[in-house]
Design an enzyme around this catalytic site. Structure first.
Site, short mmCIF file in Angstrom:
data_model
loop_
_atom_site.label_atom_id
_atom_site.label_comp_id
_atom_site.label_asym_id
_atom_site.label_seq_id
_atom_site.Cartn_x
_atom_site.Cartn_y
_atom_site.Cartn_z
CG ASP A 1 -1.80 1.20 1.30
OD1 ASP A 1 -2.63 1.43 0.04
OD2 ASP A 1 -2.20 1.64 2.22
CD GLN B 1 -4.02 1.03 -3.04
OE1 GLN B 1 -3.20 1.89 -3.62
NE2 GLN B 1 -4.04 0.62 -1.72
CB SER C 1 -6.12 3.25 0.08
OG SER C 1 -4.79 3.32 -0.24
#
Length: 290
Positions: A207, A282, A232
């Site tokens: 991430d 993502q 995110s």
């Protein structure tokens, strides 16, 4: 093992407070909220602790629902969706202050033989030839929103040796280029042989930089230079082959699309000897301040 890595392992060592219920501490990341990779990794730890030991994680799908409070613990509730002959499925909800902040579905599988093929590993410089974060980041200190950003990034990433193969977004402001970025990473010290631990640490790191390629396509530097606001939204990973998070992994990232205030990043993670270990996708909020 570095002290920072020891602290990260403590962070991932959740307290079991009831059957299927775990509690984790939290801490601030580079920005004053809980780092998304931390929540995802802790949720995967919680799921994995309810799974038979002969099964390893092969995929996860997750949504970031609310900003996490670094000053409060996070409670993880595991729902044992299914235990089949080959696959085990778990659902995890992370809660703070009585509200869900994160949702994870994860699947685990017993090892079995099958068909084999993979995408070829792209060319990348040797990680040992690239500058460490503490060598690289101070070069760009004058581009950040304030002088404290360098120290905050270094502190947040101290448990991981992460090296950019090219210029990061904050070094390319105003110069759009190919929406692709590469980093090498490994933990700052050796780890135990537990496969779940290595998967969770790769989830933690995944991430950190995945949306960089979105910024590169537009010559934006991100929140560190104040020209983009981001967060995110969702995160998915598929674990294809065994790997160790304490050995060099190449994170090859690209962005096929950005629209509607969102940007998409997709990536493949390879071992140093060229095996495709993980695929990642993502989407995140990518807004230009007005």
């Amino acid at each position: 093992m570095s002290p920072a890595l020891a602290d990260l392992l403590d962070l991932l060592d959740l307290e079991q407070i009831e059957q299927n219920i775990f509690r984790g501490s939290s801490r601030s990341a580079v920005v004053p909220r809980v780092f998304g990779g931390q929540v995802a990794a802790q949720a995967l730890v919680a799921a994995g602790r309810t799974v038979p030991g002969d099964r390893t994680a092969h995929s996860l799908h997750s949504y970031f629902l609310r900003m996490g409070d670094p000053g409060a613990p996070i409670v993880y509730t595991v729902d044992r969706i299914r235990d089949g002959r080959s696959f085990t499925t778990r659902r995890v909800v992370a809660v703070q202050h009585g509200q869900p902040i994160f949702h994870l579905s994860a699947s685990f599988q017993t090892y079995e033989e099958g068909l084999e093929h993979q995408a070829e590993m792209p060319a990348a410089p040797d990680p040992e030839t690239l500058p460490r974060a503490e060598e690289m980041l101070p070069r760009y200190a004058d581009r950040f929103v304030d002088a404290s950003v360098v120290d905050r990034i270094l502190e947040a990433r101290a448990a991981v040796d992460l090296r950019y193969a090219g210029e990061p977004p904050f070094a390319s402001v105003g110069s759009p280029r190919e929406p692709r970025s590469q980093v090498w990473f490994r933990t700052a010290g050796k780890l135990a042989d537990d496969p779940l631990l290595h998967v969770c640490l790769a989830t933690y790191v995944s991430d950190m930089t995945l949306l960089d390629s979105v910024l590169l396509a537009h010559g934006r530097g991100g929140w560190t230079v104040g020209d983009v606001v981001g967060a995110s939204l969702d995160h998915a990973m598929w674990f294809h082959r065994p790997f160790r998070a304490d050995e060099w992994l190449l994170y090859d990232q690209e962005s096929p699309s950005a629209s509607g205030g969102r940007g998409l990043g997709q990536a493949r993670i390879y071992t140093r000897d060229g095996r495709l270990a993980i695929s990642v996708i993502q989407e995140g909020v990518v807004r230009v301040p007005r």
